[in-house]
Scaffold this motif. Structure first.
Motif, PDB file in Angstrom:
ATOM      1  N   ALA A 116      -7.354   4.132  11.086  1.00 29.79           N
ATOM      2  CA  ALA A 116      -7.324   3.420  10.236  1.00 29.79           C
ATOM      3  C   ALA A 116      -8.507   2.816   9.323  1.00 29.79           C
ATOM      4  O   ALA A 116      -8.304   2.536   8.182  1.00 29.79           O
ATOM      5  CB  ALA A 116      -6.230   2.268  10.269  1.00 29.79           C
ATOM      6  N   ALA A 117      -9.565   2.671  10.212  1.00 32.28           N
ATOM      7  CA  ALA A 117     -10.760   2.299   9.525  1.00 32.28           C
ATOM      8  C   ALA A 117     -11.455   3.423   8.729  1.00 32.28           C
ATOM      9  O   ALA A 117     -12.760   2.798   8.133  1.00 32.28           O
ATOM     10  CB  ALA A 117     -11.734   1.847  10.510  1.00 32.28           C
ATOM     11  N   TYR A 118     -11.218   4.406   8.490  1.00 36.85           N
ATOM     12  CA  TYR A 118     -11.791   5.534   7.703  1.00 36.85           C
ATOM     13  C   TYR A 118     -10.834   6.231   6.947  1.00 36.85           C
ATOM     14  O   TYR A 118      -9.789   6.307   7.264  1.00 36.85           O
ATOM     15  CB  TYR A 118     -12.690   6.415   8.880  1.00 36.85           C
ATOM     16  CG  TYR A 118     -13.643   5.733   9.620  1.00 36.85           C
ATOM     17  CD1 TYR A 118     -14.871   5.810   9.208  1.00 36.85           C
ATOM     18  CD2 TYR A 118     -13.207   5.227  10.839  1.00 36.85           C
ATOM     19  CE1 TYR A 118     -16.118   5.268   9.717  1.00 36.85           C
ATOM     20  CE2 TYR A 118     -14.446   4.737  11.341  1.00 36.85           C
ATOM     21  CZ  TYR A 118     -15.596   4.527  11.075  1.00 36.85           C
ATOM     22  OH  TYR A 118     -16.590   4.214  11.889  1.00 36.85           O
ATOM     23  N   PRO A 119     -11.455   6.725   5.760  1.00 40.37           N
ATOM     24  CA  PRO A 119     -10.547   7.598   4.954  1.00 40.37           C
ATOM     25  C   PRO A 119     -10.176   8.800   5.555  1.00 40.37           C
ATOM     26  O   PRO A 119     -10.822   9.644   6.358  1.00 40.37           O
ATOM     27  CB  PRO A 119     -11.682   8.133   3.757  1.00 40.37           C
ATOM     28  CG  PRO A 119     -12.779   7.144   3.800  1.00 40.37           C
ATOM     29  CD  PRO A 119     -12.837   6.595   5.236  1.00 40.37           C
ATOM     30  N   ASN A 120      -8.726   8.876   5.390  1.00 36.63           N
ATOM     31  CA  ASN A 120      -7.935  10.074   5.957  1.00 36.63           C
ATOM     32  C   ASN A 120      -6.690  10.298   5.393  1.00 36.63           C
ATOM     33  O   ASN A 120      -6.188   9.476   4.692  1.00 36.63           O
ATOM     34  CB  ASN A 120      -7.859  10.066   7.550  1.00 36.63           C
ATOM     35  CG  ASN A 120      -7.316   8.817   8.004  1.00 36.63           C
ATOM     36  OD1 ASN A 120      -6.338   8.394   7.570  1.00 36.63           O
ATOM     37  ND2 ASN A 120      -7.892   8.185   9.068  1.00 36.63           N
ATOM     38  N   ARG A 121      -5.868  11.442   5.590  1.00 34.30           N
ATOM     39  CA  ARG A 121      -4.521  11.456   5.462  1.00 34.30           C
ATOM     40  C   ARG A 121      -3.552  10.959   6.535  1.00 34.30           C
ATOM     41  O   ARG A 121      -2.625  11.606   7.063  1.00 34.30           O
ATOM     42  CB  ARG A 121      -4.309  12.768   5.208  1.00 34.30           C
ATOM     43  CG  ARG A 121      -5.371  13.560   3.970  1.00 34.30           C
ATOM     44  CD  ARG A 121      -4.988  14.980   3.710  1.00 34.30           C
ATOM     45  NE  ARG A 121      -5.934  15.507   2.834  1.00 34.30           N
ATOM     46  CZ  ARG A 121      -7.213  16.125   3.175  1.00 34.30           C
ATOM     47  NH1 ARG A 121      -7.564  16.095   4.361  1.00 34.30           N
ATOM     48  NH2 ARG A 121      -7.892  16.487   2.082  1.00 34.30           N
ATOM     49  N   LEU A 122      -3.521   9.886   6.672  1.00 35.88           N
ATOM     50  CA  LEU A 122      -2.679   8.913   7.725  1.00 35.88           C
ATOM     51  C   LEU A 122      -1.409   8.801   7.592  1.00 35.88           C
ATOM     52  O   LEU A 122      -0.553   8.896   8.472  1.00 35.88           O
ATOM     53  CB  LEU A 122      -3.304   7.659   8.289  1.00 35.88           C
ATOM     54  CG  LEU A 122      -3.061   7.102   9.532  1.00 35.88           C
ATOM     55  CD1 LEU A 122      -3.204   7.827  10.702  1.00 35.88           C
ATOM     56  CD2 LEU A 122      -3.599   5.773   9.833  1.00 35.88           C
ATOM     57  N   LYS A 123      -0.934   8.865   6.273  1.00 34.55           N
ATOM     58  CA  LYS A 123       0.474   8.408   6.098  1.00 34.55           C
ATOM     59  C   LYS A 123       1.464   9.378   6.308  1.00 34.55           C
ATOM     60  O   LYS A 123       2.651   9.461   6.815  1.00 34.55           O
ATOM     61  CB  LYS A 123       0.486   7.712   4.483  1.00 34.55           C
ATOM     62  CG  LYS A 123       0.089   6.402   4.336  1.00 34.55           C
ATOM     63  CD  LYS A 123       0.145   5.964   2.742  1.00 34.55           C
ATOM     64  CE  LYS A 123      -0.367   4.801   2.574  1.00 34.55           C
ATOM     65  NZ  LYS A 123      -0.398   4.437   1.123  1.00 34.55           N
ATOM     66  N   PRO A 124       1.053  10.798   5.923  1.00 32.22           N
ATOM     67  CA  PRO A 124       1.926  11.757   6.282  1.00 32.22           C
ATOM     68  C   PRO A 124       2.521  12.029   7.733  1.00 32.22           C
ATOM     69  O   PRO A 124       3.594  12.189   7.826  1.00 32.22           O
ATOM     70  CB  PRO A 124       1.372  13.181   5.552  1.00 32.22           C
ATOM     71  CG  PRO A 124       0.520  12.659   4.481  1.00 32.22           C
ATOM     72  CD  PRO A 124      -0.158  11.205   5.024  1.00 32.22           C
ATOM     73  N   PRO A 125       1.514  12.095   8.502  1.00 33.27           N
ATOM     74  CA  PRO A 125       1.983  12.205  10.079  1.00 33.27           C
ATOM     75  C   PRO A 125       2.576  10.758  10.682  1.00 33.27           C
ATOM     76  O   PRO A 125       3.619  10.995  11.309  1.00 33.27           O
ATOM     77  CB  PRO A 125       0.890  12.393  10.628  1.00 33.27           C
ATOM     78  CG  PRO A 125      -0.492  11.706   9.951  1.00 33.27           C
ATOM     79  CD  PRO A 125      -0.054  12.118   8.439  1.00 33.27           C
ATOM     80  N   LEU A 126       2.295   9.633  10.217  1.00 36.37           N
ATOM     81  CA  LEU A 126       2.755   8.558  10.394  1.00 36.37           C
ATOM     82  C   LEU A 126       4.249   8.568  10.011  1.00 36.37           C
ATOM     83  O   LEU A 126       5.210   7.977  10.780  1.00 36.37           O
ATOM     84  CB  LEU A 126       2.103   7.237   9.751  1.00 36.37           C
ATOM     85  CG  LEU A 126       0.811   6.985  10.859  1.00 36.37           C
ATOM     86  CD1 LEU A 126       0.292   5.698   9.835  1.00 36.37           C
ATOM     87  CD2 LEU A 126       1.246   6.565  12.146  1.00 36.37           C
ATOM     88  N   ARG A 127       4.657   9.064   8.696  1.00 38.98           N
ATOM     89  CA  ARG A 127       5.908   9.188   8.222  1.00 38.98           C
ATOM     90  C   ARG A 127       7.007   9.936   9.042  1.00 38.98           C
ATOM     91  O   ARG A 127       8.130   9.660   9.368  1.00 38.98           O
ATOM     92  CB  ARG A 127       5.866   9.563   6.779  1.00 38.98           C
ATOM     93  CG  ARG A 127       5.611   8.424   5.853  1.00 38.98           C
ATOM     94  CD  ARG A 127       6.069   8.905   4.281  1.00 38.98           C
ATOM     95  NE  ARG A 127       5.462   9.861   4.182  1.00 38.98           N
ATOM     96  CZ  ARG A 127       4.385  10.315   3.283  1.00 38.98           C
ATOM     97  NH1 ARG A 127       3.730   8.854   2.819  1.00 38.98           N
ATOM     98  NH2 ARG A 127       3.635  11.208   2.895  1.00 38.98           N
ATOM     99  N   THR A 128       6.302  11.153   9.431  1.00 35.92           N
ATOM    100  CA  THR A 128       6.672  12.159  10.436  1.00 35.92           C
ATOM    101  C   THR A 128       7.012  11.459  11.726  1.00 35.92           C
ATOM    102  O   THR A 128       8.373  11.456  12.290  1.00 35.92           O
ATOM    103  CB  THR A 128       5.893  13.369  10.341  1.00 35.92           C
ATOM    104  OG1 THR A 128       5.823  13.933   9.220  1.00 35.92           O
ATOM    105  CG2 THR A 128       6.744  14.421  11.163  1.00 35.92           C
ATOM    106  N   SER A 129       6.083  10.680  12.222  1.00 33.41           N
ATOM    107  CA  SER A 129       6.414  10.295  13.431  1.00 33.41           C
ATOM    108  C   SER A 129       7.391   8.945  13.482  1.00 33.41           C
ATOM    109  O   SER A 129       8.359   9.066  14.531  1.00 33.41           O
ATOM    110  CB  SER A 129       4.840   9.534  14.031  1.00 33.41           C
ATOM    111  OG  SER A 129       4.176  10.903  14.474  1.00 33.41           O
ATOM    112  N   ALA A 130       7.405   8.338  12.316  1.00 39.65           N
ATOM    113  CA  ALA A 130       8.507   7.195  12.221  1.00 39.65           C
ATOM    114  C   ALA A 130      10.080   7.834  12.511  1.00 39.65           C
ATOM    115  O   ALA A 130      10.842   7.120  12.890  1.00 39.65           O
ATOM    116  CB  ALA A 130       8.395   6.362  11.058  1.00 39.65           C
TER     117      ALA A 130
END
Length: 421
Positions: free
Chosen positions: A62-76
């Motif tokens: 979370a502290a660095y630029p990345n594409r974190l939202k798509p996999p988090l949505r899938t995991s949720a």
């Protein structure tokens, strides 16, 4: 951009943010923290340390630029579906035997943590270059080799006297092997032929130093994954014969005695896993005891009673001894389907790795990571496990995410107008 994605096996091209998440630190946390928390007595299983490692991974991502939202949505979404399915399964299991709902619900926390950690690792690997993935995996590999060397020098950290064969931060060699297998598989496949032979030779040395049949089985799996033809297996067989000719084989032979009269604890724990599975199938008519219910009501199997006589403890009745036993005991026929699915994916990964064994530089490192995790997980599934919540579980969630995203991108590419034309 499309060319860059093709070079990475269909995964997105690396991000161009000013900061890059420290993948090596993430993977070290996944490998070491679960065992460390258990080692110092802060938890009674690897679950707490695994949740902590997942938290570290998520915070670093979370502290660095990345594409974190798509996999988090899938995991949720997957977690919500899993939670509902688990509750329904438990409700039906309660019709067959007493169920401790509170114990199961308490395990939702590490389950969610593992899925979040796996998602964060997915986002980081997607934005990492091949060179960064490679260097991170090598960092973990040599760090774990250093663990073995440090222990052999006589290093005795606090709490070591609580365990029979500790390898700090692991309480036993088998826990070391669970964390080591995906990394070892990766570095062997990624290496050139001369270095691969040297790494396989190093694996033999580690087997003898650790006196671990679990690692020996894992070593064979790696050999099958990274060799083709007859020449290399012949050389490896010669190395194995040479190594075994100068050591005392009684430790390994004892563990290969699967007769009912064996008194070797490792063998008995493995056999106990199958008896626990049979007991759960009989009591629940194949439905399964329910999530995290294995062993909570005790057991009446012959081998469990023998283990209690030998060591005065109900060893491994909660984790089943290996992953398949726990899945089968708790989820019955559904567990059979899960095991078949994971074994199928691991088998495909092994075939893919064998295909690229002669040209390791031609496979994208993110894809190599995926396949190495699946192949390495075979040992945890069928030889020695430590419950659902281990560092390997975080890697497996990441590998499943990445594999699904690769498949999705491949379907999208094939169905695009440019391809259709």
């Amino acid at each position: 951009m499309e060319r860059a994605e093709a070079d990475r096996g269909g995964l997105p091209a690396p991000g161009r943010g000013t900061g890059v998440a420290p993948l090596g630190a993430m993977l070290l946390a996944v490998a070491m923290l679960p065992g460390l928390v258990f080692f110092v007595g802060a938890a009674s299983s690897l679950a707490v340390g695994t949740a902590l490692a997942a938290g570290v991974v998520a915070l670093l991502a979370a502290a660095y630029p990345n594409r974190l939202k798509p996999p988090l949505r899938t995991s949720a979404t997957v977690f919500a579906a899993l939670a509902l399915a688990i509750c329904f399964h438990l409700a039906v299991s309660s019709l067959f035997h007493p169920v401790e709902i509170g114990h199961a619900l308490a395990s939702f926390a590490p389950l969610l943590a593992v899925m979040i950690g796996g998602s964060a690792l997915t986002a980081t690997i997607e934005t990492a270059t091949d060179a960064r993935i490679d260097s991170a995996m090598r960092l973990v590999f040599w760090s774990m080799c250093g663990v073995v060397v440090l222990q052999r020098t006589g290093f005795t950290p606090p709490f070591s006297d609580h365990y029979l064969k500790p390898y700090f931060p692991f309480t036993e060699p088998s826990h070391f092997v669970l964390a080591f297998m995906p990394v070892y598989t990766y570095v062997c496949i990624a290496a050139s032929l001369p270095r691969r032979l040297a790494l396989l030779g190093l694996g033999l040395v580690l087997i003898l130093m650790l006196e671990s049949l679990t690692l020996a089985v894992g070593w064979v799996v790696v050999v099958l994954s990274c060799t083709r033809g007859l020449t290399i297996p012949a050389v490896i067989a010669a190395l194995l014969v040479g190594a075994l000719s100068v050591v005392d084989l009684s430790y390994f032979v004892d563990r290969l005695d699967f007769s009912g009269g064996s008194q070797n604890l490792s063998t008995l724990v493995w056999l106990q896993g199958w008896q626990l599975t049979d007991e759960a199938f009989r009591i629940t008519s194949g439905w399964g005891a329910g999530f995290q219910q294995l062993g909570l009501q005790g057991t009446n199997t012959d081998i469990s009673r023998l283990i209690y006589v030998l060591v005065g403890d109900d060893a491994n009745i909660l984790d089943g001894g290996f992953g398949a036993a726990k899945l089968l005991s708790e989820f019955g026929v559904i567990g059979v389907g899960i095991i078949i699915g994971l074994t199928f994916l691991a088998g495909r990964s092994m075939l893919t790795l064998r295909t690229f064994a002669r040209t390791p530089g031609s496979i994208p490192k993110a894809s190599l990571f995926i396949h190495a995790v699946f192949v390495g997980y075979l040992v945890e599934m069928f030889v020695r496990g430590a419950g659902y919540f281990t560092g390997s579980a975080i890697l497996l969630v990441a590998a499943l995410h990445l594999r699904a995203r690769l498949a999705s991108r491949s379907r999208h590419t094939l169905s695009s107008p440019a391809v259709a034309a």
